[in-house]
Each structure stands twice: as C-alpha cells, then as structure tokens.
Design a protein around this motif. Structure first.
Motif, mmCIF file in Angstrom:
data_model
loop_
_atom_site.group_PDB
_atom_site.id
_atom_site.type_symbol
_atom_site.label_atom_id
_atom_site.label_comp_id
_atom_site.label_asym_id
_atom_site.label_seq_id
_atom_site.Cartn_x
_atom_site.Cartn_y
_atom_site.Cartn_z
ATOM 1 N N ALA A 18 35.036 38.916 39.296
ATOM 2 C CA ALA A 18 33.929 38.405 40.107
ATOM 3 C C ALA A 18 33.256 37.230 39.399
ATOM 4 N N THR A 19 33.093 37.341 38.094
ATOM 5 C CA THR A 19 32.492 36.251 37.327
ATOM 6 C C THR A 19 33.419 35.043 37.294
ATOM 7 N N LEU A 20 34.701 35.271 37.108
ATOM 8 C CA LEU A 20 35.658 34.157 37.138
ATOM 9 C C LEU A 20 35.659 33.482 38.504
ATOM 10 N N PHE A 27 30.323 36.954 45.054
ATOM 11 C CA PHE A 27 31.752 36.970 44.737
ATOM 12 C C PHE A 27 32.266 38.370 44.374
ATOM 13 N N ASN A 28 31.395 39.373 44.461
ATOM 14 C CA ASN A 28 31.818 40.745 44.151
ATOM 15 C C ASN A 28 32.861 41.218 45.150
ATOM 16 N N PHE A 29 33.787 41.985 44.654
ATOM 17 C CA PHE A 29 34.810 42.674 45.457
ATOM 18 C C PHE A 29 35.815 41.739 46.116
ATOM 19 N N ILE A 30 35.900 40.487 45.672
ATOM 20 C CA ILE A 30 36.962 39.618 46.190
ATOM 21 C C ILE A 30 38.291 40.054 45.578
ATOM 22 N N PHE A 31 38.288 40.235 44.269
ATOM 23 C CA PHE A 31 39.466 40.693 43.542
ATOM 24 C C PHE A 31 39.073 41.901 42.697
ATOM 25 N N PRO A 32 40.012 42.815 42.462
ATOM 26 C CA PRO A 32 39.683 43.941 41.574
ATOM 27 C C PRO A 32 39.619 43.457 40.117
#
Length: 101
Positions: free
Chosen positions: A76-78, A58-63
């Motif tokens: 990324a954790t959320l 899920f890294n780099f999906i949202f800043p």
C-alpha cells in the motif's frame, strides 16, 4: 508574460517540494515496516498515524508481501509512492498546458 513564467515556476517549485516531503515520509514508513519497528514507540507511532492519511486511498489494492524472516513489504505504501508521483506528473502536464506561451 513574465508574471506567468514566475507564477508557473513558483507553483512547480512548491509542488515539487511537497512531493519530495511526501515521498520521504512514505519511504520512512516503508523502511520502518520492513524493519518491523515497534508501533508503540513514540516516533514510529507518529509516523504511522500521520502516514495512514496518505496511504489509506491505496489500501487493499495489492496484498502485502512477506520476505524471509517475516520482513514486510507494505505494498500500500509502495502504491502510494508511485500513485503520488504519477499524480504530480499529471499536474505538471496540466500546468504546462495552462501556462504554455
């Protein structure tokens, strides 16, 4: 038929418990990042290393978002917490179709 019900219940129970464990672990990571915990501390470092495995898809999906005073909201954790909950929901729906009476 009784065997199928018992099997279904057991599978749902195991997956539910695993989801609770994963969500709790990710929540710990989220809180530690928000509180800016020192990753060099043994417990914090262990939690970060082990949870990296869960968060990496899920890294780099949202800043990441920063609140005032440098508080980090690790998106990324959320995203991982939401993503795994959705995945388990889909698995439960598939299991209901398979084990439907």
């Amino acid at each position: 038929m009784r065997f199928l019900k018992k099997t279904y219940s057991t599978i749902v129970y195991i997956i539910s418990r695993l989801l609770i464990l994963v969500e709790f672990f990710l929540f710990l990571r989220l809180v530690l990042k928000f509180l800016n915990a020192n990753p060099k501390a043994l417990v914090v470092g262990l939690i970060y290393r082990w949870s990296d495995i869960l968060v990496s898809p899920f890294n780099f999906i949202f800043p990441d978002v920063y609140w005032p005073r440098g508080r980090l909201i690790d998106t990324a954790t959320l995203s991982a917490m939401i993503g795994y909950a959705i995945l388990v929901f889909i698995i439960f729906q598939i299991l209901q179709l398979i084990f439907k009476e």
